[in-house]
Design a protein around this motif. Structure first.
Motif, PDB file in Angstrom:
ATOM      1  N   GLY A 187       4.001  -1.361   6.664  1.00 44.32           N
ATOM      2  CA  GLY A 187       3.476  -0.016   6.479  1.00 44.32           C
ATOM      3  C   GLY A 187       1.978   0.094   6.314  1.00 44.32           C
ATOM      4  N   SER A 188       1.242  -0.994   6.510  1.00 44.09           N
ATOM      5  CA  SER A 188      -0.211  -0.936   6.318  1.00 44.09           C
ATOM      6  C   SER A 188      -0.852  -2.165   6.958  1.00 44.09           C
ATOM      7  CB  SER A 188      -0.551  -0.849   4.823  1.00 44.09           C
ATOM      8  OG  SER A 188      -1.936  -0.634   4.634  1.00 44.09           O
ATOM      9  N   MET A 189      -2.073  -2.480   6.545  1.00 44.88           N
ATOM     10  CA  MET A 189      -2.776  -3.670   6.999  1.00 44.88           C
ATOM     11  C   MET A 189      -3.829  -4.028   5.962  1.00 44.88           C
ATOM     12  SD  MET A 189      -5.142  -2.064  10.062  1.00 44.88           S
ATOM     13  CE  MET A 189      -6.580  -3.135   9.957  1.00 44.88           C
ATOM     14  N   GLY A 190      -4.359  -5.238   6.069  1.00 46.69           N
ATOM     15  CA  GLY A 190      -5.443  -5.621   5.189  1.00 46.69           C
ATOM     16  C   GLY A 190      -6.691  -4.810   5.503  1.00 46.69           C
ATOM     17  N   GLY A 191      -7.523  -4.604   4.517  1.00 52.60           N
ATOM     18  CA  GLY A 191      -8.763  -3.875   4.759  1.00 52.60           C
ATOM     19  C   GLY A 191      -9.647  -4.607   5.754  1.00 52.60           C
ATOM     20  N   GLY A 192     -10.321  -3.859   6.601  1.00 51.25           N
ATOM     21  CA  GLY A 192     -11.212  -4.472   7.595  1.00 51.25           C
ATOM     22  C   GLY A 192     -12.536  -4.861   6.985  1.00 51.25           C
ATOM     23  N   ASN A 193     -12.493  -5.742   5.985  1.00 49.35           N
ATOM     24  CA  ASN A 193     -13.699  -6.123   5.238  1.00 49.35           C
ATOM     25  C   ASN A 193     -14.767  -6.728   6.145  1.00 49.35           C
ATOM     26  OD1 ASN A 193     -11.838  -5.516   3.282  1.00 49.35           O
ATOM     27  ND2 ASN A 193     -11.711  -7.563   2.435  1.00 49.35           N
ATOM     28  N   TYR A 194     -14.317  -7.522   7.106  1.00 54.31           N
ATOM     29  CA  TYR A 194     -15.235  -8.203   8.018  1.00 54.31           C
ATOM     30  C   TYR A 194     -15.489  -7.335   9.249  1.00 54.31           C
ATOM     31  CZ  TYR A 194     -16.964 -11.740  11.297  1.00 54.31           C
ATOM     32  OH  TYR A 194     -17.699 -12.431  12.224  1.00 54.31           O
ATOM     33  N   SER A 195     -14.423  -6.828   9.866  1.00 53.77           N
ATOM     34  CA  SER A 195     -14.557  -5.939  11.024  1.00 53.77           C
ATOM     35  C   SER A 195     -13.284  -5.123  11.172  1.00 53.77           C
ATOM     36  CB  SER A 195     -14.813  -6.737  12.311  1.00 53.77           C
ATOM     37  OG  SER A 195     -14.723  -5.889  13.448  1.00 53.77           O
ATOM     38  N   LYS A 204       3.654  11.046  11.937  1.00 56.49           N
ATOM     39  CA  LYS A 204       4.995  10.882  11.377  1.00 56.49           C
ATOM     40  C   LYS A 204       5.063   9.677  10.453  1.00 56.49           C
ATOM     41  CE  LYS A 204       9.900  10.593  12.508  1.00 56.49           C
ATOM     42  NZ  LYS A 204      10.162   9.594  11.470  1.00 56.49           N
ATOM     43  N   ALA A 205       4.461   8.574  10.880  1.00 55.12           N
ATOM     44  CA  ALA A 205       4.496   7.361  10.058  1.00 55.12           C
ATOM     45  C   ALA A 205       3.788   7.582   8.732  1.00 55.12           C
ATOM     46  CB  ALA A 205       3.865   6.192  10.815  1.00 55.12           C
ATOM     47  N   LEU A 206       2.678   8.314   8.759  1.00 54.52           N
ATOM     48  CA  LEU A 206       1.938   8.590   7.522  1.00 54.52           C
ATOM     49  C   LEU A 206       2.751   9.512   6.615  1.00 54.52           C
ATOM     50  CD1 LEU A 206      -0.694   8.137   5.939  1.00 54.52           C
ATOM     51  CD2 LEU A 206      -1.615  10.177   7.060  1.00 54.52           C
ATOM     52  N   LEU A 207       3.359  10.526   7.193  1.00 56.23           N
ATOM     53  CA  LEU A 207       4.179  11.449   6.400  1.00 56.23           C
ATOM     54  C   LEU A 207       5.387  10.729   5.793  1.00 56.23           C
ATOM     55  CD1 LEU A 207       4.084  14.598   8.698  1.00 56.23           C
ATOM     56  CD2 LEU A 207       3.283  14.497   6.345  1.00 56.23           C
ATOM     57  N   ASP A 208       6.032   9.888   6.583  1.00 55.28           N
ATOM     58  CA  ASP A 208       7.186   9.141   6.071  1.00 55.28           C
ATOM     59  C   ASP A 208       6.777   8.230   4.918  1.00 55.28           C
ATOM     60  OD1 ASP A 208       8.863  10.343   7.865  1.00 55.28           O
ATOM     61  OD2 ASP A 208       9.026   8.619   9.210  1.00 55.28           O
ATOM     62  N   LEU A 209       5.625   7.588   5.060  1.00 56.17           N
ATOM     63  CA  LEU A 209       5.138   6.723   3.988  1.00 56.17           C
ATOM     64  C   LEU A 209       4.846   7.540   2.736  1.00 56.17           C
ATOM     65  CD1 LEU A 209       4.378   3.715   3.498  1.00 56.17           C
ATOM     66  CD2 LEU A 209       2.025   4.329   4.103  1.00 56.17           C
ATOM     67  N   ALA A 210       4.240   8.706   2.917  1.00 62.23           N
ATOM     68  CA  ALA A 210       3.905   9.577   1.783  1.00 62.23           C
ATOM     69  C   ALA A 210       5.156  10.062   1.062  1.00 62.23           C
ATOM     70  CB  ALA A 210       3.078  10.767   2.266  1.00 62.23           C
ATOM     71  N   ASP A 220       0.824  -1.207   0.000  1.00 59.41           N
ATOM     72  CA  ASP A 220       0.000   0.000   0.000  1.00 59.41           C
ATOM     73  C   ASP A 220       0.856   1.254   0.000  1.00 59.41           C
ATOM     74  OD1 ASP A 220      -2.358  -1.460   0.082  1.00 59.41           O
ATOM     75  OD2 ASP A 220      -2.489  -1.387   2.277  1.00 59.41           O
ATOM     76  N   ASN A 221       0.387   2.293  -0.688  1.00 56.57           N
ATOM     77  CA  ASN A 221       0.979   3.613  -0.534  1.00 56.57           C
ATOM     78  C   ASN A 221       0.146   4.412   0.470  1.00 56.57           C
ATOM     79  OD1 ASN A 221      -1.272   4.744  -1.896  1.00 56.57           O
ATOM     80  ND2 ASN A 221      -0.276   4.469  -3.880  1.00 56.57           N
ATOM     81  N   TYR A 222       0.512   5.650   0.701  1.00 53.60           N
ATOM     82  CA  TYR A 222      -0.177   6.410   1.752  1.00 53.60           C
ATOM     83  C   TYR A 222      -1.643   6.659   1.414  1.00 53.60           C
ATOM     84  CZ  TYR A 222      -0.350  10.922  -0.688  1.00 53.60           C
ATOM     85  OH  TYR A 222      -0.656  11.937  -1.565  1.00 53.60           O
ATOM     86  N   THR A 223      -1.982   6.767   0.134  1.00 51.19           N
ATOM     87  CA  THR A 223      -3.390   6.978  -0.213  1.00 51.19           C
ATOM     88  C   THR A 223      -4.220   5.729   0.070  1.00 51.19           C
ATOM     89  OG1 THR A 223      -3.057   6.361  -2.542  1.00 51.19           O
ATOM     90  CG2 THR A 223      -2.774   8.679  -1.970  1.00 51.19           C
ATOM     91  N   ASP A 224      -3.616   4.546  -0.099  1.00 46.46           N
ATOM     92  CA  ASP A 224      -4.303   3.300   0.256  1.00 46.46           C
ATOM     93  C   ASP A 224      -4.584   3.254   1.755  1.00 46.46           C
ATOM     94  OD1 ASP A 224      -4.186   2.194  -2.389  1.00 46.46           O
ATOM     95  OD2 ASP A 224      -2.099   1.642  -2.031  1.00 46.46           O
ATOM     96  N   VAL A 225      -3.596   3.661   2.540  1.00 44.89           N
ATOM     97  CA  VAL A 225      -3.745   3.669   3.996  1.00 44.89           C
ATOM     98  C   VAL A 225      -4.883   4.606   4.401  1.00 44.89           C
ATOM     99  CG1 VAL A 225      -2.631   4.396   6.152  1.00 44.89           C
ATOM    100  CG2 VAL A 225      -1.379   2.984   4.506  1.00 44.89           C
ATOM    101  N   ILE A 226      -4.899   5.809   3.815  1.00 46.92           N
ATOM    102  CA  ILE A 226      -5.976   6.757   4.118  1.00 46.92           C
ATOM    103  C   ILE A 226      -7.324   6.151   3.747  1.00 46.92           C
ATOM    104  CG2 ILE A 226      -6.996   8.963   3.409  1.00 46.92           C
ATOM    105  CD1 ILE A 226      -4.096  10.024   3.148  1.00 46.92           C
ATOM    106  N   GLY A 227      -7.400   5.537   2.573  1.00 44.72           N
ATOM    107  CA  GLY A 227      -8.658   4.949   2.118  1.00 44.72           C
ATOM    108  C   GLY A 227      -9.142   3.835   3.028  1.00 44.72           C
ATOM    109  N   LYS A 228      -8.229   2.979   3.473  1.00 45.31           N
ATOM    110  CA  LYS A 228      -8.623   1.873   4.351  1.00 45.31           C
ATOM    111  C   LYS A 228      -9.130   2.393   5.694  1.00 45.31           C
ATOM    112  CE  LYS A 228      -5.825  -1.835   2.364  1.00 45.31           C
ATOM    113  NZ  LYS A 228      -4.720  -2.788   2.529  1.00 45.31           N
TER     114      LYS A 228
END
Length: 271
Positions: free
Chosen positions: A219-227, A62-68, A6-14
């Motif tokens: 740097g991310s996680m799977g989408g919380g599709n279930y919870s 900071k983690a989000l900015l570094d990823l971006a 994931d990039n930072y936009t994916d993280v924001i979206g999730k």
């Protein structure tokens, strides 16, 4: 080098989807304009806007900015004794599968199948490994695509959490432990991305591993599709409480460690 899943936009979206925040509501809570938010989500990493939306989304600034800024990628560990990492194509993405073995007895276990198990089968043959178990982290198609072929080739039973059963697998309750020669494999429930997502913590060898499926990525996680809330809770309480040097083997993207994700993963790093 396998790119981050994931990039930072994916993280924001999730995070936004997990919290059920529309763009207008997120902009309002963060005190930014919808237009400013749109620019960030379209790939313009504006520090001031990221700093404002991060706490609303429950993300570390900071983690989000570094990823971006492209400043985070986990350490390359090179060849790891007793572990093979396979990254194979599935439709328009790549997916990981793993082979873990006792380096003294060559008794092995497979974790997920990936989109193509040819490379895995070649490695089993070349290194003279005996596969005792096939374990599934969850049953999304990209992780089980070659299950039938793999079972036929190695003659080992496949195990799947009882909460997410599929044909051709044997059910087990999370918490069950398996023995692989000198290695201990402890299963625990890390659902949230899927109803019966399971992680496997492997100790007894030169390194400690945790095979996590899509529970957490570098740097991310799977989408919380279930919870989404369960996904966050399980990652924090069950995976990131393991020793810092535990190697995280995710379902997508590069290997990482517990210690690295506690510092660099926007979902969990708040210092």
């Amino acid at each position: 080098m396998i790119p981050l899943e994931d990039n930072y936009t994916d993280v924001i979206g999730k995070a936004q989807r997990g919290l059920n925040l529309s763009d207008s509501l997120l902009a309002e809570k963060a005190k930014v304009s919808v237009e400013q938010l749109r620019k960030v989500k379209e790939g313009e990493p504006i520090d001031e806007i990221l700093e404002k939306i991060a706490p609303v989304l429950g993300l570390g600034k900071k983690a989000l900015l570094d990823l971006a800024k492209g400043l985070y990628y986990p350490q390359d560990r090179g060849i790891i004794p007793g572990l093979f990492h396979f990254n194979t194509r599935w439709e328009d993405m790549t997916v990981n599968s793993y082979l873990v073995w006792d380096t003294t007895t060559k008794e092995a276990a497979v974790f997920d199948t990936g989109g193509n198990c040819t490379e895995m089968l070649d490695a089993i043959k070349v290194h003279g490994l005996h596969v005792k178990y096939i374990f599934l982290t969850h049953t999304h198609a990209d992780h089980i695509a070659e299950l039938g072929r793999l079972k036929r080739a190695v003659g080992a039973p496949a195990y799947c959490c009882e909460l997410e059963m599929i044909s051709g697998t044997e059910p087990f309750s999370p918490g069950k432990e398996f023995q692989l020669s000198h290695l201990s494999i402890r299963s625990f429930l890390t659902n949230g991305h899927s109803p019966g997502g399971v992680s496997y913590y492997i100790t007894g060898g030169e390194h400690k591993f945790v095979i996590v499926g899509d529970s957490i990525f570098a740097g991310s996680m799977g989408g919380g599709n279930y919870s989404y809330s369960d996904a966050l809770k399980n990652n924090k309480e069950k995976i990131l409480t393991l020793p810092d040097d535990t190697i995280i083997c995710p379902g997508h993207g590069p290997l990482t460690t517990v210690g690295e994700e506690k510092i660099h993963n926007p979902f969990f790093a708040f210092s």
